[in-house]
Write a protein that holds these residues in place. Structure first.
Motif, PDB file in Angstrom:
ATOM      1  N   ASN A   1       0.585  -0.947  -0.119  1.00  0.00           N
ATOM      2  CA  ASN A   1       0.147   0.107   0.087  1.00  0.00           C
ATOM      3  C   ASN A   1       0.802   1.276  -0.029  1.00  0.00           C
ATOM      4  O   ASN A   1       0.326   2.080  -0.751  1.00  0.00           O
ATOM      5  N   GLY A   2       1.908   1.104   0.840  1.00  0.00           N
ATOM      6  CA  GLY A   2       2.855   2.291   0.655  1.00  0.00           C
ATOM      7  C   GLY A   2       3.470   2.555  -0.610  1.00  0.00           C
ATOM      8  O   GLY A   2       3.525   3.724  -1.090  1.00  0.00           O
ATOM      9  N   LEU A   3       4.001   1.511  -1.145  1.00  0.00           N
ATOM     10  CA  LEU A   3       4.541   1.837  -2.481  1.00  0.00           C
ATOM     11  C   LEU A   3       3.541   2.431  -3.465  1.00  0.00           C
ATOM     12  O   LEU A   3       3.988   3.042  -4.161  1.00  0.00           O
ATOM     13  N   ALA A   4       2.136   1.860  -3.516  1.00  0.00           N
ATOM     14  CA  ALA A   4       1.128   2.267  -4.272  1.00  0.00           C
ATOM     15  C   ALA A   4       0.991   3.594  -4.175  1.00  0.00           C
ATOM     16  O   ALA A   4       0.784   4.303  -5.253  1.00  0.00           O
ATOM     17  N   THR A   5       1.109   4.335  -2.860  1.00  0.00           N
ATOM     18  CA  THR A   5       0.889   5.629  -2.686  1.00  0.00           C
ATOM     19  C   THR A   5       2.034   6.377  -3.365  1.00  0.00           C
ATOM     20  O   THR A   5       1.920   7.477  -3.925  1.00  0.00           O
ATOM     21  N   VAL A   6       3.345   5.671  -3.171  1.00  0.00           N
ATOM     22  CA  VAL A   6       4.353   6.599  -3.698  1.00  0.00           C
ATOM     23  C   VAL A   6       4.432   6.673  -5.169  1.00  0.00           C
ATOM     24  O   VAL A   6       4.694   7.730  -5.656  1.00  0.00           O
ATOM     25  N   ILE A   7       4.112   5.463  -5.893  1.00  0.00           N
ATOM     26  CA  ILE A   7       4.027   5.375  -7.066  1.00  0.00           C
ATOM     27  C   ILE A   7       2.954   6.435  -7.722  1.00  0.00           C
ATOM     28  O   ILE A   7       3.214   7.033  -8.681  1.00  0.00           O
ATOM     29  N   ASN A   8       1.845   6.590  -7.141  1.00  0.00           N
ATOM     30  CA  ASN A   8       0.815   7.215  -7.875  1.00  0.00           C
ATOM     31  C   ASN A   8       1.171   8.719  -7.529  1.00  0.00           C
ATOM     32  O   ASN A   8       1.082   9.386  -8.632  1.00  0.00           O
ATOM     33  N   PHE A   9       1.910   9.297  -6.614  1.00  0.00           N
ATOM     34  CA  PHE A   9       2.403  10.356  -6.447  1.00  0.00           C
ATOM     35  C   PHE A   9       3.604  10.839  -7.403  1.00  0.00           C
ATOM     36  O   PHE A   9       3.093  11.675  -8.219  1.00  0.00           O
ATOM     37  N   LEU A  10       4.452   9.811  -7.714  1.00  0.00           N
ATOM     38  CA  LEU A  10       5.572  10.033  -8.638  1.00  0.00           C
ATOM     39  C   LEU A  10       5.043   9.960 -10.204  1.00  0.00           C
ATOM     40  O   LEU A  10       5.527  10.524 -10.967  1.00  0.00           O
ATOM     41  N   SER A  11       3.773   9.432 -10.460  1.00  0.00           N
ATOM     42  CA  SER A  11       3.283   9.185 -11.627  1.00  0.00           C
ATOM     43  C   SER A  11       2.364  10.305 -12.025  1.00  0.00           C
ATOM     44  O   SER A  11       1.587  10.367 -12.916  1.00  0.00           O
ATOM     45  N   GLY A  12       2.051  11.347 -11.114  1.00  0.00           N
ATOM     46  CA  GLY A  12       1.045  12.137 -11.182  1.00  0.00           C
ATOM     47  C   GLY A  12      -0.266  11.563 -11.151  1.00  0.00           C
ATOM     48  O   GLY A  12      -1.106  12.195 -11.746  1.00  0.00           O
ATOM     49  N   GLY A  13      -0.652  10.693 -10.508  1.00  0.00           N
ATOM     50  CA  GLY A  13      -1.862  10.044 -10.390  1.00  0.00           C
ATOM     51  C   GLY A  13      -2.218   8.932 -11.533  1.00  0.00           C
ATOM     52  O   GLY A  13      -3.140   8.319 -11.615  1.00  0.00           O
ATOM     53  N   SER A  14      -1.415   8.664 -12.443  1.00  0.00           N
ATOM     54  CA  SER A  14      -1.726   7.897 -13.633  1.00  0.00           C
ATOM     55  C   SER A  14      -1.698   6.600 -13.174  1.00  0.00           C
ATOM     56  O   SER A  14      -1.853   5.655 -14.053  1.00  0.00           O
ATOM     57  N   GLY A  15      -0.973   6.158 -12.231  1.00  0.00           N
ATOM     58  CA  GLY A  15      -0.737   4.519 -11.439  1.00  0.00           C
ATOM     59  C   GLY A  15       0.028   3.740 -12.406  1.00  0.00           C
ATOM     60  O   GLY A  15       1.200   4.325 -13.113  1.00  0.00           O
ATOM     61  N   LEU A  16       0.101   2.486 -12.162  1.00  0.00           N
ATOM     62  CA  LEU A  16       1.069   1.623 -12.822  1.00  0.00           C
ATOM     63  C   LEU A  16       0.906   1.569 -14.316  1.00  0.00           C
ATOM     64  O   LEU A  16      -0.304   1.537 -14.687  1.00  0.00           O
ATOM     65  N   ASN A  17       2.010   1.588 -14.979  1.00  0.00           N
ATOM     66  CA  ASN A  17       1.829   1.364 -16.514  1.00  0.00           C
ATOM     67  C   ASN A  17       2.299   0.090 -16.909  1.00  0.00           C
ATOM     68  O   ASN A  17       2.598  -0.663 -16.197  1.00  0.00           O
ATOM     69  N   GLN A  18       2.206  -0.616 -17.947  1.00  0.00           N
ATOM     70  CA  GLN A  18       2.401  -1.832 -18.448  1.00  0.00           C
ATOM     71  C   GLN A  18       3.758  -2.341 -18.346  1.00  0.00           C
ATOM     72  O   GLN A  18       4.130  -3.683 -18.277  1.00  0.00           O
ATOM     73  N   ASN A  19       4.468  -1.421 -18.122  1.00  0.00           N
ATOM     74  CA  ASN A  19       6.069  -1.929 -18.171  1.00  0.00           C
ATOM     75  C   ASN A  19       6.532  -2.025 -16.794  1.00  0.00           C
ATOM     76  O   ASN A  19       7.794  -2.175 -16.502  1.00  0.00           O
ATOM     77  N   ALA A  20       5.526  -1.667 -15.726  1.00  0.00           N
ATOM     78  CA  ALA A  20       5.980  -1.805 -14.307  1.00  0.00           C
ATOM     79  C   ALA A  20       6.929  -3.070 -14.007  1.00  0.00           C
ATOM     80  O   ALA A  20       7.602  -3.041 -13.114  1.00  0.00           O
ATOM     81  N   LEU A  21       6.142  -4.138 -14.497  1.00  0.00           N
ATOM     82  CA  LEU A  21       6.625  -5.445 -14.118  1.00  0.00           C
ATOM     83  C   LEU A  21       8.141  -5.608 -14.546  1.00  0.00           C
ATOM     84  O   LEU A  21       9.136  -6.110 -13.901  1.00  0.00           O
ATOM     85  N   ALA A  22       8.527  -5.102 -15.733  1.00  0.00           N
ATOM     86  CA  ALA A  22      10.117  -4.861 -16.225  1.00  0.00           C
ATOM     87  C   ALA A  22      10.766  -4.106 -15.341  1.00  0.00           C
ATOM     88  O   ALA A  22      11.877  -4.484 -14.901  1.00  0.00           O
ATOM     89  N   ALA A  23      10.239  -3.022 -14.802  1.00  0.00           N
ATOM     90  CA  ALA A  23      10.843  -2.158 -13.976  1.00  0.00           C
ATOM     91  C   ALA A  23      11.068  -2.705 -12.740  1.00  0.00           C
ATOM     92  O   ALA A  23      12.270  -2.932 -12.139  1.00  0.00           O
ATOM     93  N   ALA A  24      10.057  -3.514 -12.097  1.00  0.00           N
ATOM     94  CA  ALA A  24      10.373  -4.542 -10.775  1.00  0.00           C
ATOM     95  C   ALA A  24      11.339  -5.280 -10.991  1.00  0.00           C
ATOM     96  O   ALA A  24      12.129  -5.430  -9.991  1.00  0.00           O
ATOM     97  N   GLN A  25      11.360  -6.017 -12.089  1.00  0.00           N
ATOM     98  CA  GLN A  25      12.316  -7.000 -12.131  1.00  0.00           C
ATOM     99  C   GLN A  25      13.608  -6.412 -12.079  1.00  0.00           C
ATOM    100  O   GLN A  25      14.455  -7.060 -11.371  1.00  0.00           O
ATOM    101  N   SER A  26      13.945  -5.209 -12.752  1.00  0.00           N
ATOM    102  CA  SER A  26      15.257  -4.725 -12.898  1.00  0.00           C
ATOM    103  C   SER A  26      15.554  -4.180 -11.511  1.00  0.00           C
ATOM    104  O   SER A  26      16.883  -4.212 -10.988  1.00  0.00           O
ATOM    105  N   LEU A  27      14.619  -3.836 -10.696  1.00  0.00           N
ATOM    106  CA  LEU A  27      14.855  -3.412  -9.418  1.00  0.00           C
ATOM    107  C   LEU A  27      15.156  -4.414  -8.296  1.00  0.00           C
ATOM    108  O   LEU A  27      15.414  -3.974  -7.149  1.00  0.00           O
ATOM    109  N   SER A  28      14.515  -5.532  -8.718  1.00  0.00           N
ATOM    110  CA  SER A  28      14.509  -6.609  -7.463  1.00  0.00           C
ATOM    111  C   SER A  28      16.187  -7.055  -7.330  1.00  0.00           C
ATOM    112  O   SER A  28      17.159  -6.648  -7.973  1.00  0.00           O
ATOM    113  N   THR A  29      16.391  -7.697  -6.166  1.00  0.00           N
ATOM    114  CA  THR A  29      17.690  -7.988  -5.929  1.00  0.00           C
ATOM    115  C   THR A  29      18.223  -9.100  -6.934  1.00  0.00           C
ATOM    116  O   THR A  29      19.505  -9.011  -7.361  1.00  0.00           O
ATOM    117  N   ALA A  30      17.534  -9.986  -7.538  1.00  0.00           N
ATOM    118  CA  ALA A  30      17.930 -10.778  -8.311  1.00  0.00           C
ATOM    119  C   ALA A  30      18.065 -10.251  -9.755  1.00  0.00           C
ATOM    120  O   ALA A  30      19.081 -10.451 -10.410  1.00  0.00           O
TER     121      ALA A  30
END
Ligand code: CA
Length: 305
Positions: A157-186
């Motif tokens: 929930n905290g992350l959703a709030t931060v992302i919503n803020f940073l994206s100007g309210g437009s929420g997750l887009n279709q490449n969010a999974l690619a971003a999350a994979q790049s940002l994961s430890t693995a």
């Protein structure tokens, strides 16, 4: 104002003005690269709040780039390289100084690794260089049993709030999974194997100060909640739960932020304070983030970069 007061004011201002001339005048242009969901602006507000103007005021040439809001590091890095070449063509400069925040850290590392001949320095601010436990939680690859379900819900929930803020309210887009994979430890480990320049070989040490002719630097904060008036701070306090007590800025562990020469990894700042957000609402008891960017420009200048 009295005559004496006017004299004292003039005296107090004069040395500052004299010292400031050329203070940020780096040899090469400074290129700023935003993080996850950051654009050159967050809604009506610039992502690097007040930072480009403060750097330009004393001599730096500053360019604010825009890459995919949420995408893999490699895709963002190629987009950045295209813009770097345009900046070099426009200015006639031989190289640029890259400064990246958050996912911008790995993004500038990609550019410096692929085209070191075009890059004088790469500076990571709150960079996700060894992954983020928050991305791991999002991808459900966090160590099983380490976090209760209610804590995972809080982090998400905290992350959703931060992302919503940073994206100007437009929420997750279709490449969010690619971003999350790049940002994961693995995902970060895989990226680091291909682009190891400046990355510490120990879990929390410094990296090489220079690699293939590029100078590497980093700094980060380690305080998720810093200002009661900033609407994002409660959300960062929630995401910080992902780190199990390790020093972090709400989204990135201090140790993960390390790259090259570590200027500091424990400023009393959270992940958004690092770019002077929200609109300058930062920790009043810490050095102002804008000052830290100015000091770094002066550091680069001193190194002939
Ligand atoms: Ca803040």
């Amino acid at each position: 104002m009295t005559w004496l007061g006017a004299c004292l004011l003039a005296l107090s201002l004069m040395p500052t003005a004299a010292l400031a001339v050329g203070y940020t005048q780096t040899k090469y242009p400074i290129v700023l690269v935003h993080g996850l969901f950051g654009f050159d602006n967050i809604g009506p507000v610039e992502y690097w709040y007040g930072i480009p103007s403060a750097l330009r005021a004393d001599g730096a040439k500053v360019y604010v780039t825009q890459v995919s809001a949420a995408n893999s590091t490699e895709v963002r890095g190629e987009q950045l390289l295209t813009q770097v070449k345009q900046i070099l063509a426009a200015t006639g400069a031989a190289k640029v100084n890259l400064i990246g925040h958050s996912h911008g850290g790995p993004t500038i590392r990609y550019a410096a690794s692929v085209r070191p001949d075009l890059i004088a320095s790469a500076t990571s601010v709150g960079g996700v260089n060894k992954g983020s436990a928050v991305a791991d939680v999002l991808l459900k690859v966090a160590p099983p049993g380490s976090l209760s379900n209610s804590v995972v819900v809080s982090i998400t929930n905290g992350l959703a709030t931060v992302i919503n803020f940073l994206s100007g309210g437009s929420g997750l887009n279709q490449n969010a999974l690619a971003a999350a994979q790049s940002l994961s430890t693995a995902g970060s480990q895989k990226f680091n194997a291909a682009h190891p320049e400046g990355v510490p070989t120990t879990s929390c040490g410094e990296g090489a100060y220079t690699a293939r002719g590029v100078s590497y630097f980093s700094w980060s904060g380690a305080k998720p909640y810093t200002n009661v008036f900033d609407i994002v701070d409660p959300a960062l306090a929630l995401t910080s739960l992902a780190f199990g007590g390790a020093k972090n800025d709400g989204l990135v562990a201090s140790c993960s932020s390390h790259l090259g020469r570590v200027i500091r990894d424990d400023y009393a700042m959270n992940h958004l304070d690092e770019v002077n957000q929200t609109v300058g609402l930062v920790n009043l008891f810490e050095t102002n983030p804008v000052t830290i960017y100015r000091q770094h420009a002066n550091r680069l200048k001193g190194l002939g970069l």
